[in-house]
Design a protein around this motif. Structure first.
Motif: not given
Length: 1021
Positions: A685, A707, A712, A714
């Motif tokens: 994160l 991210c 990936q 969020l």
């Protein structure tokens, strides 16, 4: 001594014989003659010898009687009479609870003895158990036997005793039961007092219903428990190829008064599969003469023509006996039939038969509206009614309309069903929205959209600004300007239903002013002033107003000698009598205003100095960083005045936000900042906006998230803002309310003031403050005490108070009572009492009930009072003592006095009724027994008892569950039960369902319990 005397007499007599004549009779001759003498004679008074012809009377020893005479005849004794006989004592007397028998002799005569023996269960309480027959009769008294008494045996409080344990005698029986029907007796249900005065057994005890884990042959208990409580279920399984003897769950229940056990008994029996012999019509088996099979055994089922395996189309199948006792295929051949009911879910309207039809039968039918028949007749086959489907849905193809869009939920469809209504909405600038419906012959109409236009509109009071056209399109806007003598400009717009907007021209009409005049309008403004010798009520000599004349008085001109508007007095006001009234904390330097020659005079004092403060004032409040004061700035503030600080959004107060001026000094306060916790650490994160050096995250600061890495995404918001939380609606206050209008949302640091109801007293700070989502503050409204003058007078009590007519006393106020003339104080309650907010009131006693406390008195928590009945109204019904609990509540109801009341008709019971004939009146303590309807089960004690006018008792009838075989079969569900034809399940009974061949069960478990009329049904698809 008697023997020595006799020897001496004989010696003298022997000496005498030597000198007397031979014709004399001697005493020795009498004694030596057994025919004459026996030991019962008393010879102590006889002489040694008697001459011939002499008669001698011989007496009897003590205890004997009789008449006996001796006659001497020439030396020989002859007798007359009878010898001595033992004297009789008669019957010795019967003793209650005893028998007697002779221990000496064979009759009740002198010298005999009788011995008494108490009956079984009785004991001799006399010191001697016998009587002797004496010369004077029976000695002593008849012995006394009393029943053996058993010693008192204490029992536990939870044991119900039927009989007397304290004064029990031989033969008395005492029975026991448990007061709580959920307990069982441990010991004998009855004991008796035996012949030894001992109880046959110890009193039993009542203990909780418990069962021990059983040992099950061919099965194991899965629970690792040694004991089970009431209604607990035994979790056990049978070994492979064994099954439970009873499908119902085994529960630990009470069995009689003194036993707990498992019901039904947990047992395992071998699993078997059975066939019906002889087979049903159309069915035969291979092997043919056997009907009981073990698991893994197989049987071939062969069906005749027009028959098939149940729920299949096959005429032959091999079925296997499974380990659960079920056949893998139901070994029954059913005649091929088709239901006479109208086929469901096939949209059939008219159906030509009602009864079940055999194979190859045909039937006429029609379809519901919106469907059409796929054949002229339906035919019964092994696959059911054909053709399939019987009815086909009517549909319509999509229709597109120029200048219109489909806006309903069917917008993306290309085909529509019968009855579908498709809404068309015209494009912007077009009108004529419409709905088309799919009918049997297609769409019901042919519609289109038309363009929206508006014809030119003219107004008498206004002219068009800009191009003037005869026709305008949708959304065209036209501006108008009001003509001379009118004010205003306005617009109208061409809308779907014509012009939108209206004419807004206002005519300016001048007002007639007494002693003055008005001119205009000029640029929509009117101007006015007064004639000579007059002036406006306000200071300027002329005034202006818009056409609406807002703010212009009806007669604004006054004479020059009159005074106009009164001056404003800071920290005070001027009333209608021109008196000057200053605010609290200020004093007036001038009593009133004076009007002289059209001017207001203040004796040379400026209006700001008319009202001056009394106490020492405070300078402007100290500046607090990150805060402002919610007040207009003043150079000085009076003593007693309050100011409120309001912090900026990212700060809050620590303590009260209000400061007060006291004798020239301000109270001090501290502030601290709010902050939010940093987000949890996560290597994937990315967080932007975090302060450095671990500084706090202050309110109104936002963080941005992302991210770290490809592939990936969020999960959540991209931005979060730190902000102090507000509060919802202010909390309620018992016996009080908020001072202002209720709001449903309050900001951080916002305060709400509370006030109490009439005669209630506020305890604590009257403010609640919203502190970051929580309400902070404590207060409560103390209750007043009431004084009932009528009750006081009735009991001979008078009272004094600061106000004689004050019937409410504020908390902690005290009141002094006194007894009226002819009455005296009993000393139990003091004559001076204080009003306490908390406590229990001793008021409203029922008739005839007396207590040790005065009426309208109060007890604190934990205090107790006792009750009794007046002598004329016994007995007492209910609680003889109650205790004051928290919040002014008594531990129980006050009792009543008088004979117990009876009850009317017994109350009804859902799904049940009384066992006996209905009575409309019942006596106190009378019981009524209830029974439940068929298939219902009674829960609780089946009795209701009349208790002083009220029915006491609790029970209910648990409902059964019904099993509809036809509905089950139709949905492909079969079930097993102890009786296959049982259509009612008692509460707490279990039934096992299964899906027929070719079907798969849903999410509901196949084993279900009947729970008071409710039972989940599984689904098979």
């Amino acid at each position: 001594m008697h023997a020595i005397t006799l020897s001496c007499v004989l010696f003298v007599w022997m000496q005498t014989l030597t000198v007397v004549k031979s014709e004399d009779c001697t005493l020795q001759d009498f004694i030596n003659d057994p025919s004459l003498y026996d030991s019962n004679f008393d010879t102590s008074d006889l002489l040694p010898s008697y001459s011939s012809g002499k008669q001698v009377r011989v007496g009897c020893n003590i205890g004997y009687s009789g008449y006996f005479k001796l006659i001497c005849d020439n030396g020989q004794w002859t007798k007359r009479g009878t010898k001595c006989q033992a004297r009789s004592c008669g019957h010795p007397g019967d003793a209650q609870f005893a028998d007697f028998q002779l221990a000496k002799d064979t009759d009740y005569v002198f010298g005999s003895q009788v011995v008494y023996t108490c009956h079984k269960g009785y004991q001799m309480v006399s010191r001697i158990n016998y009587r002797n027959c004496m010369a004077e009769g029976w000695d002593g008294v008849v012995p006394v036997c009393e029943a053996q008494q058993c010693p008192f045996k204490p029992v536990d409080n939870n044991v119900q005793v039927n009989g007397d344990l304290s004064e029990a005698t031989y033969g008395n029986v005492v029975r026991f039961s448990c007061k709580n029907f959920k307990d069982i007796l441990e010991g004998q249900t009855e004991i008796y007092c035996d012949e030894k005065g001992e109880w046959s057994d110890a009193p039993p005890k009542c203990k909780e219903i418990k069962c021990t884990a059983p040992v099950i042959e061919n099965g194991i208990v899965r629970d690792k428990k040694e004991e089970y409580k009431e209604n607990e279920i035994l979790d056990f399984v049978c070994n492979r190829k064994y099954k439970r003897s009873n499908e119902r769950l085994s529960r630990c229940i009470k069995q009689g008064d003194s036993k707990a056990g498992w019901s039904p008994t947990p047992q395992c029996e071998p699993v078997t599969c059975k066939l019906q012999l002889p087979p049903l019509e159309g069915t035969r088996y291979e092997p043919a003469n056997r009907n009981v099979f073990s698991p893994d055994d197989t049987v071939r089922v062969i069906c005749s023509n027009d028959y098939c395996i149940f729920f299949t189309k096959e005429t032959s199948a091999v079925t296997t006996c499974k380990e659960d006792g079920e056949w893998s295929i139901d070994p029954v051949c059913r005649e091929v039939t088709c239901s006479g009911e109208k086929p469901r879910l096939q949209h059939v309207n008219y159906w030509g038969v009602w009864f079940t039809q055999k194979m190859d039968a045909t039937v006429e039918y029609t379809c519901n509206e919106g469907y059409m028949e796929t054949n002229d007749r339906a035919t019964c086959t092994r696959d059911g009614w054909t053709p399939k489907p019987l009815c086909k849905a009517i549909t319509c193809d999509r229709r597109d309309v120029e200048n219109a869009d489909i806006v309903s939920r069917y917008a993306e469809q290309q085909t529509y069903n019968f009855g579908d209504k498709v809404k068309y909405e015209c494009h912007v600038g077009y009108k004529g929205d419409f709905i088309l419906t799919c009918k049997k012959g297609g769409w019901n109409a042919n519609r289109h959209c038309t363009e929206i236009t508006c014809d030119r509109k003219r107004y008498q009071e206004a002219d068009i600004v800009g191009p003037d056209k005869s026709t305008y399109k949708y959304n065209d806007q036209v501006e108008y300007n009001c003509k001379t003598g009118y004010s205003g400009r306005f617009n109208i717009t061409c809308g779907k239903r014509g012009w939108i907007g209206s004419q807004q021209c206002k005519r300016c009409q001048k007002r007639e002013i007494r002693n003055g005049f008005m001119v205009g309008p000029y640029n929509e403004t009117l101007y006015y002033t007064c004639d000579k010798g007059y002036k406006l009520f306000t200071k300027p000599w002329w005034g202006a107003t818009k056409c609406d004349l807002e703010g212009v008085e009806e007669n604004p001109c006054i004479e020059n000698s009159e005074c106009g508007k009164k001056p404003d007095i800071p920290n005070g006001k001027v009333d209608s009598s021109l008196n000057i009234i200053c605010n609290e904390g200020y004093k007036a330097a001038l009593k009133s205003l004076i009007c002289s020659e059209g001017q207001w005079y203040l004796n040379g004092i400026s209006p700001e100095k008319v009202c001056t403060h009394i106490a020492d004032s405070c300078e402007p409040p100290p500046q607090v960083e990150n805060a402002v004061v919610l007040s207009v700035y003043q150079k000085e503030h009076l003593s007693g005045s309050e100011l409120i600080y309001r912090c900026r959004d990212e700060y809050t107060t620590e303590g009260d936000v209000t400061i007060r001026c006291e004798n020239g000094e301000w109270e001090r306060m501290n502030l601290k900042s709010l902050s939010c916790d940093p987000p949890p650490a996560d290597g994937r994160l990315q967080v932007k906006g975090l302060p450095g050096n671990d500084d706090p995250i202050l309110p109104n600061r936002f963080l941005t998230f992302g991210c770290d890495g490809r592939g990936q995404y969020l999960n959540g918001g991209e931005q979060l803002t730190c902000a102090p939380s507000g509060c919802g609606k202010s909390p309620p206050l018992d016996n009080g309310d908020t001072e202002n209008i209720v709001k449903f949302n309050h900001n951080h640091n916002e305060r709400v003031k509370y006030i109490c109801q009439n005669y209630h007293t506020m305890l604590g700070d009257p403010y609640m403050t919203c502190d970051n989502g929580e309400w902070k503050g404590e207060m409560r409204c103390l209750k007043p005490c009431t004084v009932n003058e009528d009750v006081m007078n009735e009991h001979g009590i008078d009272f004094r108070f600061s106000q004689k007519n004050k019937l409410y006393s504020v908390d902690h106020d005290s009141m002094e009572f006194r007894c009226t003339e002819g009455k005296r104080h009993d000393g139990r309650v003091g004559m001076r009492q204080r009003c306490n907010d908390e406590g229990c009131a001793v008021a409203g006693l029922p008739g005839g009930v007396i207590t040790t406390f005065s009426p309208d008195a109060k007890l604190r928590e934990g205090g107790k009072i006792q009750f009794a009945c007046h002598q004329s109204q016994p007995p007492l019904h209910g609680n003889a003592e109650v205790e004051c609990l928290a919040e002014g509540q008594w531990s129980g109801d006050f009792p009543t006095c008088g004979p117990p009341s009876g009850c009317g008709k017994s109350p009804p019971l859902d799904n049940g009724d009384t066992e006996s004939t209905v009575k409309f009146n019942h006596n106190h303590n009378e019981r009524v027994k209830y029974i439940c309807q068929n298939y219902h089960i009674m829960e609780g004690d089946p009795y209701m008892t009349c208790n002083n006018g009220e029915w006491r008792g609790q029970m209910r009838c648990l409902k059964p569950c019904t099993v509809n075989k036809d509905a089950m079969n139709e949905h492909g569900i079969a079930f097993r039960y102890s009786h296959d034809d049982k259509l009612y399940l008692e509460p707490n009974d279990f039934v096992t369902f299964r899906c027929t061949r070719g079907r798969q069960r849903g999410t509901v478990e196949m084993r279900q319990m009947c729970n008071d009329g409710v039972m989940l049904l599984p689904t098979c698809s």
